[in-house]
Design a protein around this motif. Structure first.
Motif, short mmCIF file in Angstrom:
data_model
loop_
_atom_site.label_atom_id
_atom_site.label_comp_id
_atom_site.label_asym_id
_atom_site.label_seq_id
_atom_site.Cartn_x
_atom_site.Cartn_y
_atom_site.Cartn_z
N TRP A 23 58.87 37.34 29.56
CA TRP A 23 58.42 37.65 28.21
C TRP A 23 57.27 36.78 27.71
O TRP A 23 56.37 37.32 27.04
N PHE A 72 53.91 38.28 28.46
CA PHE A 72 53.58 39.47 27.69
C PHE A 72 53.23 39.14 26.25
O PHE A 72 52.42 39.84 25.63
N VAL A 73 53.83 38.10 25.69
CA VAL A 73 53.46 37.65 24.35
C VAL A 73 51.99 37.23 24.34
O VAL A 73 51.21 37.64 23.47
N MET A 130 52.70 45.38 22.23
CA MET A 130 53.16 44.55 23.34
C MET A 130 53.69 43.22 22.82
O MET A 130 54.73 42.73 23.27
N SER A 164 57.63 42.21 23.04
CA SER A 164 57.98 41.01 23.82
C SER A 164 58.81 40.03 23.00
O SER A 164 59.75 39.44 23.51
#
Length: 121
Positions: A17, A20-21, A48, A52
């Protein structure tokens, strides 16, 4: 001597995660800077990022239902995006527009996901 000091088999080694952040935030900003061409990238980056964050909260068991969290995030997006859209001009107002469009997508995704999710028997 232990081959893997400090790690336990009961804990995950890493989570996807955070990557993706970071990518979501970067895409959001690139989409805003090049808004004439890449406005959809800004909205996708925001989605996104929020997705995330909800994934991190679900993985760490702070929340039980990710769909409700998406609806709450949509409400926050409406508040922040509406404030930016009504109180500013230029590129900042464009950010507000991107946040509002992303908020609509979050709301639709949260409601449809909650309705479509199979019930636990």
């Amino acid at each position: 001597m232990d081959e893997r000091p400090g790690l336990s088999d009961q804990y995950r080694k890493s989570s996807p995660w955070p990557m993706f952040v970071a990518v979501g935030l970067a895409l959001f900003e690139v989409g805003i800077v090049l808004a004439d061409v890449l406005f959809p990238v800004a909205v996708g980056g925001m989605l996104m990022f929020v997705g995330s964050v909800v994934g991190i909260l679900r993985e760490s068991e702070y929340i039980a239902d990710p769909w409700k969290a998406l609806v709450v995030c949509a409400g926050l997006a409406f508040a922040v995006g509406g404030l930016l859209w009504t109180q500013t001009a230029g590129s900042v107002q464009l950010r507000g527009t991107a946040i509002l469009v992303g908020g609509v997508a979050l709301l639709v995704g949260g409601v449809v996901g909650a309705l479509w999710q199979p019930s636990a028997a």
